[in-house]
Scaffold this active site. Structure first.
Site, PDB file in Angstrom:
ATOM      1  N   CYS A   1       0.802  -1.230   0.000  1.00 44.15           N
ATOM      2  CA  CYS A   1       0.000   0.000   0.000  1.00 44.15           C
ATOM      3  C   CYS A   1       0.829   1.273   0.000  1.00 44.15           C
ATOM      4  CB  CYS A   1      -0.994  -0.012   1.152  1.00 44.15           C
ATOM      5  SG  CYS A   1      -0.263   0.130   2.803  1.00 44.15           S
TER       6      CYS A   1
ATOM      7  N   ASP B   1      -7.448   5.484  -3.788  1.00 43.56           N
ATOM      8  CA  ASP B   1      -6.621   4.379  -3.276  1.00 43.56           C
ATOM      9  C   ASP B   1      -6.224   3.477  -4.425  1.00 43.56           C
ATOM     10  OD1 ASP B   1      -5.417   2.366  -1.822  1.00 43.56           O
ATOM     11  OD2 ASP B   1      -7.031   2.170  -0.365  1.00 43.56           O
TER      12      ASP B   1
ATOM     13  N   ASP C   1     -17.565  -0.357  13.181  1.00 47.09           N
ATOM     14  CA  ASP C   1     -17.657  -1.036  14.468  1.00 47.09           C
ATOM     15  C   ASP C   1     -17.214  -2.485  14.286  1.00 47.09           C
ATOM     16  OD1 ASP C   1     -18.743   1.275  15.486  1.00 47.09           O
ATOM     17  OD2 ASP C   1     -20.820   0.576  15.385  1.00 47.09           O
TER      18      ASP C   1
ATOM     19  N   TYR D   1       1.115  -6.389   8.010  1.00 45.89           N
ATOM     20  CA  TYR D   1       0.517  -5.103   8.377  1.00 45.89           C
ATOM     21  C   TYR D   1      -0.961  -5.052   8.008  1.00 45.89           C
ATOM     22  CZ  TYR D   1       0.299  -3.250   3.590  1.00 45.89           C
ATOM     23  OH  TYR D   1      -0.021  -3.035   2.276  1.00 45.89           O
TER      24      TYR D   1
END
Length: 697
Positions: A275, A361, A403, A531
């Site tokens: 990323c 992204d 959540d 990660y």
């Protein structure tokens, strides 16, 4: 007879200075001109004789794309007129100066021109005489976005921000953990000669029409797609399994420049990226094209695979946390960190209020309109929970505000939700501060508040309510009420950091606050993770069953030795400790994680002398190998202004002390350059050191 064109001159550097484009390397040989839309440029033409202002006709034709057409905005023909001023909001041309047979023409580029490579053709004719002569200008002309122009949709009204988000070719990408963020220098190199030609090649592969290249919304969405190689044979191939023998490890890159060099020379996707690499090259692409851009890191970042606005955790009947739903219904995960980009633009395609920073992204996580891409999602819409606004806003909202829903397996094999952990993700969202690179976190800017409201504030509650209202699956999940007695207080003790080779302790405290006895099952475990949060190795697991009397407290711990984790670490050296607690009498289920990075050895850099222009200086790199195994496939990478080196190094012996390499360099100009050195091997990766030194005459 019509005029004959003898020669032309696009005043490459003079125009470039006015267009904030004078740092592009490709201007040096005169074969390329670079302009920004919304501004005029000057163009010199030498004819075979002086221009007759009454009878001679001079027309400037500009074209781009495979089938130029005025109706698509990819072609224009401008009759050059002898007048005082240009019209600023459309294509226009005028004579600026006459000197014998040479004229200077001023051409206005409209702020909506497609961002592309253009060709210029000079047409000449004479009134009353049939025929048109044509002269094709050989110079390639790049027209870029113009964030200095108020009429351009990427306009940014702040010179300090423009210097950072468009002109700065050096910066940081942030990794580490939210408790200990680490910024690594990244050289973006948007002005390097290979960058603009590579971008045009990528845009062609994406089949984005030249007409649509005028729109920064469509361009940035395409950029998020062409950065990865999944759908359109793009720039970088992603890989997360830790095996990089047939390419370059993502951890070895510290600059976009060698990536663009390799892509331009091979015309193949570059192996490999993760990323932060995708984010780094997106900064390069956007800043090269004139779109203000920054790299953004979200610590504890949700990857929601079923668009439920939640991250689902599954605990089986034995108290083990599973990586995914056992029936593969969902494979949600929480990345320790995830790096994406913000790009700056107005959003005329949306209602007012959604301009400014937009998230895109390039990491291929989920498909959007059948392609691996993401954004642009208005950051303001993300904060408001308006997940129906813009592109992929639902996905970005979940990354920062999901959540955690905990599901427990019953004895008959059914799964039921037993707990919801609100606001589980988006612990810290950061970017590099405007200005110079500073040590540690001194140049880190916390931008969490532009992505999300303070937890449980009225604004946060409203944003969550809005988001749920737009997502049917989320409505079903949040309709389920939870009812559970929770009278055992629990705490997992965080581990801030350890040094490679040290032991560590997993510890939990329990306190029975009830007036009755409680029978408790406790599972403590340590996992080596990527990660992305994916487990790659199980390090240790310990289970205990205890009985707590009313108001009794107890501490439980287990030690993990170096020999149990040293050969199981990922490249980021991340370890997750987990506690899962089940109370027999009440069904109370509690689970908590803590991720920490094992600290790697320090890389030292020493200079033999004070650096001076055109004088040799020797840099010595050294470190200690903490591993009891040999290091193989070793390299040092050096990245900085005018320095791009990858040096193959010998194998390093087990536990070898003071591993040393000397490298000679000769500074070319005075100043205070910042240089990053990185050591990588098959067994030990991503050891970096950044220094800033003063070069004197």
């Amino acid at each position: 007879m019509a005029l004959d064109v003898i020669s032309t001159h696009l005043y490459h550097m003079e125009n470039a200075v006015e267009h904030h484009a004078d740092r592009f390397e490709s201007l040096q040989d005169g074969s390329t001109a670079i302009f920004r839309r919304g501004q005029p440029f000057y163009f010199g033409i030498k004819f075979n004789r002086p221009v007759d202002k009454i009878k001679d006709i001079v027309r400037i034709v500009l074209v781009t794309g495979p089938a130029p057409a005025p109706a698509k905005g990819t072609s224009t023909a401008l009759i050059v007129k002898d007048k005082e001023d240009l019209v600023e909001d459309k294509w226009d041309a005028r004579f600026s100066n006459f000197t014998g047979s040479t004229v200077t023409v001023q051409v206005q580029i409209p702020p909506y021109a497609p961002v592309s490579v253009w060709k210029i053709i000079v047409h000449t004719a004479r009134k009353g005489v049939a025929g048109v002569k044509q002269h094709r200008v050989e110079t390639e002309v790049y027209i870029l976005f113009n964030p200095w122009c108020p009429n351009d949709t990427v306009y940014m009204d702040d010179e300090i921000k423009l210097n950072e988000y468009v002109l700065n070719d050096d910066g940081k990408v942030w990794q580490g953990t939210y408790k200990e963020p680490k910024g690594y220098q990244w050289f973006f190199g948007q002005f390097e000669a290979v960058v603009l030609p590579s971008i045009m090649m990528l845009l062609d592969r994406a089949s984005l029409s030249h007409q649509d290249r005028a729109d920064p919304v469509k361009m940035s969405r395409t950029i998020s797609a062409i950065t990865n190689a999944v759908d359109d044979y793009g720039l970088v191939e992603g890989k997360w399994d830790g095996s990089f023998e047939d390419g370059t490890s993502p951890f070895a890159w510290i600059s976009s420049t060698p990536i663009f060099d390799e892509f331009y020379n091979t015309q193949q996707p570059v192996k490999y990226g993760q990323c932060w690499v995708f984010s780094g090259v997106i900064v390069t692409i956007c800043r090269a094209l004139g779109i203000p851009c920054r790299s953004v890191t979200n610590y504890i970042s949700a990857h929601d695979t079923n668009t439920s606005l939640t991250i689902d955790m599954y605990i089986d009947i034995a108290g083990e946390k599973l990586d995914s739903h056992p029936g593969s219904y969902t494979n949600d995960s929480c990345w320790n960190f995830h790096v994406w980009n913000d790009v700056w633009m107005d959003r005329p395609d949306l209602s007012k209020g959604y301009g400014g920073w937009q998230s895109i992204d390039g990491t291929p996580q989920e498909t959007s309109d059948s392609m691996y891409r993401c954004g642009p999602a208005p950051v303001e819409a993300v904060k408001r929970g308006e997940v129906n606004i813009g592109y992929d806003t639902t996905f970005v909202y979940t990354e920062v505000r999901a959540d955690m829903c905990v599901f427990k397996e019953s004895e008959d094999g059914y799964w039921s939700r037993v707990k919801t952990l609100p606001n589980y993700v988006g612990k810290l969202i950061v970017t590099k501060k405007i200005g110079e690179i500073l040590p540690g976190t001194d140049d880190m800017e916390d931008i969490t508040d532009i992505y999300k409201n303070p937890f449980d504030s009225p604004e946060d509650k409203m944003a969550v309510k809005k988001a749920i209202k737009m997502v049917p699956i989320a409505q079903q999940i949040y309709d389920v009420e939870e009812s559970q007695i929770e009278d055992v207080e629990l705490k997992l003790f965080d581990i801030e950091q350890i040094t490679l080779g040290e032991s560590f302790k997993i510890a939990i405290s329990l306190h029975n606050t009830s007036t009755e006895q409680r029978t408790i099952s406790v599972v403590l475990s340590a996992l080596s993770i990527l990660y992305t949060g994916t487990t790659i190795n199980k390090v240790k697991r310990s289970q205990a069953n205890i009985v707590l009397n009313p108001n009794q407290s107890e501490n439980i711990h287990v030690y993990v030795k170096p020999s149990e984790y040293m050969d199981k670490l990922s490249a980021h050296s991340l370890i997750r400790i987990t506690a899962v607690v089940n109370v027999q009498e009440t069904g109370q289920l509690w689970s908590q994680d803590d991720d920490f990075a094992v600290q790697k050895p320090e890389l030292n850099i020493e200079l033999s002398s004070e650096p001076r222009v055109d004088e040799p200086c020797v840099a010595t790199f050294s470190f200690n190998n903490p591993l009891s195994v040999a290091l193989t496939e070793c390299t040092f990478s050096i990245e900085g202004p005018a320095i791009h080196r990858v040096i193959k190094f010998r194998n390093v012996l087990p536990n070898e002390k003071n591993v040393t390499h000397k490298e000679m360099f000769k500074p070319e100009k005075e100043g205070q350059p910042t240089v990053t050195v990185s050591f990588n091997s098959k067994q030990l990766t991503d050891i970096k050191k950044t220094i800033t030194t003063t070069v004197q005459l």
